[in-house]
Each structure stands twice: as structure tokens, then as C-alpha cells.
Design a protein around this motif. Structure first.
Motif, PDB file in Angstrom:
ATOM      1  N   LYS A  78       0.836  -1.196   0.000  1.00 12.84           N
ATOM      2  CA  LYS A  78       0.000   0.000   0.000  1.00 12.84           C
ATOM      3  C   LYS A  78       0.878   1.255   0.000  1.00 12.84           C
ATOM      4  O   LYS A  78       1.801   1.380   0.797  1.00 12.84           O
ATOM      5  CB  LYS A  78      -0.906   0.016   1.232  1.00 12.84           C
ATOM      6  N   PHE A  79       0.549   2.185  -0.906  1.00 16.05           N
ATOM      7  CA  PHE A  79       1.236   3.473  -0.934  1.00 16.05           C
ATOM      8  C   PHE A  79       0.533   4.410   0.033  1.00 16.05           C
ATOM      9  O   PHE A  79      -0.650   4.689  -0.120  1.00 16.05           O
ATOM     10  CB  PHE A  79       1.222   4.055  -2.348  1.00 16.05           C
ATOM     11  N   HIS A  80       1.258   4.919   1.046  1.00 12.35           N
ATOM     12  CA  HIS A  80       0.671   5.834   2.023  1.00 12.35           C
ATOM     13  C   HIS A  80       0.734   7.277   1.539  1.00 12.35           C
ATOM     14  O   HIS A  80      -0.138   8.066   1.850  1.00 12.35           O
ATOM     15  CB  HIS A  80       1.378   5.706   3.372  1.00 12.35           C
ATOM     16  N   ALA A  81       1.794   7.612   0.814  1.00 11.45           N
ATOM     17  CA  ALA A  81       1.947   8.986   0.323  1.00 11.45           C
ATOM     18  C   ALA A  81       2.990   9.007  -0.784  1.00 11.45           C
ATOM     19  O   ALA A  81       3.874   8.158  -0.837  1.00 11.45           O
ATOM     20  CB  ALA A  81       2.392   9.914   1.449  1.00 11.45           C
ATOM     21  N   THR A  82       2.854   9.951  -1.683  1.00  7.38           N
ATOM     22  CA  THR A  82       3.910  10.249  -2.649  1.00  7.38           C
ATOM     23  C   THR A  82       4.207  11.740  -2.535  1.00  7.38           C
ATOM     24  O   THR A  82       3.310  12.530  -2.229  1.00  7.38           O
ATOM     25  CB  THR A  82       3.505   9.906  -4.095  1.00  7.38           C
ATOM     26  N   TYR A  83       5.457  12.109  -2.749  1.00  3.94           N
ATOM     27  CA  TYR A  83       5.847  13.509  -2.613  1.00  3.94           C
ATOM     28  C   TYR A  83       7.032  13.795  -3.525  1.00  3.94           C
ATOM     29  O   TYR A  83       7.761  12.890  -3.926  1.00  3.94           O
ATOM     30  CB  TYR A  83       6.161  13.859  -1.153  1.00  3.94           C
ATOM     31  N   LYS A  84       7.180  15.059  -3.858  1.00  2.00           N
ATOM     32  CA  LYS A  84       8.204  15.465  -4.814  1.00  2.00           C
ATOM     33  C   LYS A  84       9.602  15.294  -4.223  1.00  2.00           C
ATOM     34  O   LYS A  84       9.797  15.420  -3.008  1.00  2.00           O
ATOM     35  CB  LYS A  84       7.980  16.919  -5.232  1.00  2.00           C
ATOM     36  N   ALA A  85      10.563  15.033  -5.094  1.00  2.68           N
ATOM     37  CA  ALA A  85      11.957  14.932  -4.675  1.00  2.68           C
ATOM     38  C   ALA A  85      12.383  16.247  -4.029  1.00  2.68           C
ATOM     39  O   ALA A  85      12.031  17.324  -4.510  1.00  2.68           O
ATOM     40  CB  ALA A  85      12.839  14.623  -5.872  1.00  2.68           C
ATOM     41  N   GLY A  86      13.098  16.153  -2.937  1.00  7.14           N
ATOM     42  CA  GLY A  86      13.548  17.337  -2.230  1.00  7.14           C
ATOM     43  C   GLY A  86      12.635  17.758  -1.099  1.00  7.14           C
ATOM     44  O   GLY A  86      13.038  18.531  -0.231  1.00  7.14           O
ATOM     45  N   GLU A  87      11.400  17.252  -1.091  1.00  8.18           N
ATOM     46  CA  GLU A  87      10.488  17.552   0.016  1.00  8.18           C
ATOM     47  C   GLU A  87      10.794  16.620   1.180  1.00  8.18           C
ATOM     48  O   GLU A  87      11.267  15.497   0.979  1.00  8.18           O
ATOM     49  CB  GLU A  87       9.030  17.371  -0.423  1.00  8.18           C
ATOM     50  N   PRO A  88      10.533  17.070   2.420  1.00  8.35           N
ATOM     51  CA  PRO A  88      10.796  16.197   3.567  1.00  8.35           C
ATOM     52  C   PRO A  88       9.847  15.003   3.588  1.00  8.35           C
ATOM     53  O   PRO A  88       8.737  15.065   3.058  1.00  8.35           O
ATOM     54  CB  PRO A  88      10.550  17.114   4.773  1.00  8.35           C
ATOM     55  N   ARG A  89      10.314  13.936   4.235  1.00  5.49           N
ATOM     56  CA  ARG A  89       9.496  12.726   4.347  1.00  5.49           C
ATOM     57  C   ARG A  89       8.297  13.003   5.247  1.00  5.49           C
ATOM     58  O   ARG A  89       8.459  13.451   6.386  1.00  5.49           O
ATOM     59  CB  ARG A  89      10.342  11.606   4.954  1.00  5.49           C
ATOM     60  N   PRO A  90       7.075  12.731   4.755  1.00  9.91           N
ATOM     61  CA  PRO A  90       5.909  12.858   5.631  1.00  9.91           C
ATOM     62  C   PRO A  90       5.901  11.745   6.664  1.00  9.91           C
ATOM     63  O   PRO A  90       6.550  10.704   6.483  1.00  9.91           O
ATOM     64  CB  PRO A  90       4.718  12.748   4.680  1.00  9.91           C
ATOM     65  N   GLN A  91       5.159  11.943   7.740  1.00 13.80           N
ATOM     66  CA  GLN A  91       5.129  10.943   8.802  1.00 13.80           C
ATOM     67  C   GLN A  91       4.483   9.648   8.334  1.00 13.80           C
ATOM     68  O   GLN A  91       4.946   8.569   8.628  1.00 13.80           O
ATOM     69  CB  GLN A  91       4.380  11.485  10.021  1.00 13.80           C
ATOM     70  N   GLY A  92       3.364   9.737   7.635  1.00 15.64           N
ATOM     71  CA  GLY A  92       2.660   8.536   7.199  1.00 15.64           C
ATOM     72  C   GLY A  92       1.978   7.847   8.355  1.00 15.64           C
ATOM     73  O   GLY A  92       2.153   8.215   9.508  1.00 15.64           O
ATOM     74  N   ASP A  93       1.191   6.849   8.035  1.00 10.05           N
ATOM     75  CA  ASP A  93       0.508   6.078   9.066  1.00 10.05           C
ATOM     76  C   ASP A  93       1.478   5.054   9.627  1.00 10.05           C
ATOM     77  O   ASP A  93       2.343   4.555   8.943  1.00 10.05           O
ATOM     78  CB  ASP A  93      -0.698   5.354   8.476  1.00 10.05           C
ATOM     79  N   ALA A  94       1.309   4.746  10.888  1.00 11.20           N
ATOM     80  CA  ALA A  94       2.133   3.707  11.494  1.00 11.20           C
ATOM     81  C   ALA A  94       1.772   2.366  10.873  1.00 11.20           C
ATOM     82  O   ALA A  94       0.601   2.085  10.651  1.00 11.20           O
ATOM     83  CB  ALA A  94       1.923   3.673  12.989  1.00 11.20           C
ATOM     84  N   PRO A  95       2.765   1.545  10.557  1.00 10.01           N
ATOM     85  CA  PRO A  95       2.466   0.254   9.946  1.00 10.01           C
ATOM     86  C   PRO A  95       1.788  -0.700  10.916  1.00 10.01           C
ATOM     87  O   PRO A  95       1.891  -0.541  12.102  1.00 10.01           O
ATOM     88  CB  PRO A  95       3.835  -0.281   9.544  1.00 10.01           C
TER      89      PRO A  95
END
Ligand SMILES: [Zn+2]
Length: 95
Positions: A78-95
Motif C-alpha cells: 500500500k502506498f501511504h503517500a507520494t511527494y516530490k523529490a527534495g520535500e521532507p518525508r511525511p510521517q505517514g501512518d504507522a504500519p
């Protein structure tokens, strides 16, 4: 069919348009010549291979052609988020 959202095209597209490009946020050493052979080997080849939520690089090969980052659950795919290169990593949902 697995759909992946390209953050540049801002559309959900089929997975066959994309290519996996390795782990994201691998920092290049400031002075590579100062590293030992083992440290440089680790930088080049050793990856976390996380079981669970992982930040990865992907490329929209059959679309805009650009690289972007994604948070993907490696167990469920499952993909939780996609973001542009250079942007900080989002937290996302805990697995
Ligand atoms: Zn795209």
C-alpha cells in the motif's frame, strides 16, 4: 490494479507506468575520499530493506519521466503517500 499517484502529474496512474528506483533519502557523504573502503561500500550498496513503512524513490517512466519519493508499506504494497523529490518525508501512518 495498483494505482500510484504521481505528485508532478497529480494523477493516479497504473503501476506499469512506474519504475522502482531504490531507497529514498540516502545522504551522499560530504567528503567521499575521506571514507574507508568499507564505509564507501556501505554507502553504495547497504540499504535498510525495511519490513513495513519505507521511503522509496520511484520514477514515472511512461508519464512525465520524473523521479519522486513514496512512502510504501512493503508488506501490503500500500502506498501511504507520494511527494516530490527534495520535500521532507511525511510521517505517514504507522504500519
Ligand atoms: Zn508524472
Amino acid at each position: 490494479m495498483l494505482l500510484i499517484r504521481c505528485p508532478y502529474c497529480d494523477e493516479d496512474r497504473p503501476e506499469v507506468e512506474f519504475a522502482y528506483a531504490g531507497e529514498a533519502h540516502v545522504a551522499r557523504p560530504a567528503d567521499p575520499s575521506a571514507l574507508s573502503d568499507d564505509e564507501f561500500r556501505d554507502f553504495l550498496y547497504v540499504r535498510s530493506n525495511t519490513r513495513g513503512l519505507m521511503a522509496e524513490r520511484w520514477r514515472h517512466v511512461h508519464g512525465c519521466g520524473r523521479f519522486f519519493n513514496a512512502l510504501r508499506e512493503t508488506v501490503s504494497d500500500k502506498f501511504h503517500a507520494t511527494y516530490k523529490a527534495g520535500e521532507p518525508r511525511p510521517q505517514g501512518d504507522a504500519p
